[in-house]
Design an enzyme around this catalytic site. Structure first.
Site, PDB file in Angstrom:
ATOM      1  N   SER A   1       0.822  -1.205   0.000  1.00 28.64           N
ATOM      2  CA  SER A   1       0.000   0.000   0.000  1.00 28.64           C
ATOM      3  C   SER A   1       0.857   1.258   0.000  1.00 28.64           C
ATOM      4  CB  SER A   1      -0.906   0.044   1.230  1.00 28.64           C
ATOM      5  OG  SER A   1      -1.708  -1.093   1.296  1.00 28.64           O
TER       6      SER A   1
HETATM    7  N1  SAH Z   1      -0.075  -5.326   4.374  1.00 28.43           N
HETATM    8  C1  SAH Z   1       0.536  -5.596   3.093  1.00 28.43           C
HETATM    9  C2  SAH Z   1      -0.449  -5.368   1.967  1.00 28.43           C
HETATM   10  C3  SAH Z   1      -0.276  -6.377   0.895  1.00 28.43           C
HETATM   11  S1  SAH Z   1      -1.547  -6.476  -0.315  1.00 28.43           S
HETATM   12  C4  SAH Z   1       1.810  -4.789   2.937  1.00 28.43           C
HETATM   13  O1  SAH Z   1       2.118  -3.948   3.784  1.00 28.43           O
HETATM   14  O2  SAH Z   1       2.539  -5.005   1.972  1.00 28.43           O
HETATM   15  C5  SAH Z   1      -2.706  -7.558   0.435  1.00 28.43           C
HETATM   16  C6  SAH Z   1      -2.216  -8.905   0.862  1.00 28.43           C
HETATM   17  O3  SAH Z   1      -3.337  -9.616   1.384  1.00 28.43           O
HETATM   18  C7  SAH Z   1      -1.652  -9.780  -0.255  1.00 28.43           C
HETATM   19  O4  SAH Z   1      -0.390 -10.245   0.091  1.00 28.43           O
HETATM   20  C8  SAH Z   1      -2.660 -10.916  -0.368  1.00 28.43           C
HETATM   21  O5  SAH Z   1      -2.100 -12.157  -0.748  1.00 28.43           O
HETATM   22  C9  SAH Z   1      -3.215 -10.967   1.043  1.00 28.43           C
HETATM   23  N2  SAH Z   1      -4.509 -11.637   1.160  1.00 28.43           N
HETATM   24  C10 SAH Z   1      -5.579 -11.591   0.321  1.00 28.43           C
HETATM   25  N3  SAH Z   1      -6.577 -12.340   0.779  1.00 28.43           N
HETATM   26  C11 SAH Z   1      -6.147 -12.883   1.956  1.00 28.43           C
HETATM   27  C12 SAH Z   1      -6.731 -13.777   2.897  1.00 28.43           C
HETATM   28  N4  SAH Z   1      -7.953 -14.278   2.733  1.00 28.43           N
HETATM   29  N5  SAH Z   1      -5.998 -14.124   3.970  1.00 28.43           N
HETATM   30  C13 SAH Z   1      -4.742 -13.648   4.159  1.00 28.43           C
HETATM   31  N6  SAH Z   1      -4.138 -12.805   3.295  1.00 28.43           N
HETATM   32  C14 SAH Z   1      -4.835 -12.437   2.202  1.00 28.43           C
END
Ligand code: SAH
Length: 221
Positions: free
Chosen positions: A70
């Protein structure tokens, strides 16, 4: 994260990082602890190497597997909203690059973070070891189910867009706790919600329109 772990981290990036902090502050983030965490975390070591030169722009960046880290402002906004209740433990859903978790690790005692994509979970585990982040525990799982073992949590920060607020997360939030979660809104953006639990009531308010990758079901190898 202990400050000693950050010693020796490229000083060349200190000025660009400071500029990023100033941008985030200008966008309305006033919580000093959050700004200090953004100042301390080496985002250029967290994004993919090829994008390291863009690490301190106030933009989302690719982290592979169709996922994104993000924009710093959004990380700060979500962290600030969580910090208003002075949490000691935080559950994060969507470890991704580990940036949000690293920021939270400087703000609270314990961070629990769940990721569903195995290579991302593995990469972040190695990264935290390298950076000396010791208070983040990780799990490979579908975050819709939360992480029962360490519940209840003072705060829950969800960093992928949910169709609706998952029931398991509502239950794993401590009474008096707060969840920050993007929930499906229009076709182009989602509603970033703050959900405060009071007993069996969950009070919800909208804080911003945001764009996150969707929360998906199950675990991906
Ligand atoms: N907090 C992260 C944001 C990454 S984008 C950062 O600081 O980089 C969102 C993330 O959520 C992705 O890695 C994706 O694989 C994960 N995600 C999506 N659905 C999910 C679920 N049901 N359980 C756990 N993670 C999930």
């Amino acid at each position: 994260m202990h400050s000693s772990a950050l010693r020796g981290v490229g000083m060349t990036s200190a000025r660009t990082r400071e500029r990023m902090v100033a941008t985030v502050r200008d966008c309305g983030i006033h919580e000093k602890r959050v700004l200090n965490a953004l100042r301390a975390i080496p985002r250029h070591l967290i994004v993919e190497e090829a994008l390291a030169h863009r690490a301190y722009e106030n933009r989302p960046l690719s982290i592979g597997y169709g996922q994104t880290i993000s924009q710093p402002f959004i990380v700060a906004l979500m962290s600030q909203a969580a910090m208003e209740i002075e949490p000691k433990s935080v559950l994060e859903i969507g470890t991704g690059s580990g940036y949000q978790a690293a920021v939270l690790s400087m703000l609270v005692d314990s961070v629990y973070s769940v990721e569903r994509i195995e290579p991302l979970e593995r990469r972040t585990r190695a990264l935290f070891a390298e950076l000396g982040v010791e208070n983040v525990r990780q799990k490979l799982d579908d975050g819709h189910e939360g992480w029962e073992e360490h519940a209840p949590y003072d705060a829950i920060v969800v960093t992928a867009a949910a169709a609706s607020v998952p029931q398991a997360l509502k239950e794993q939030l401590r009474d008096g706790g707060r969840m920050v979660i993007p929930v499906a809104g229009s076709s182009i953006s989602q509603d970033l919600l703050v959900v405060d639990r009071r007993g069996r009531r969950w009070h919800t308010r909208h804080v911003a329109d945001v764009v996150f990758v969707p929360m998906r079901e199950g675990v991906q190898a």
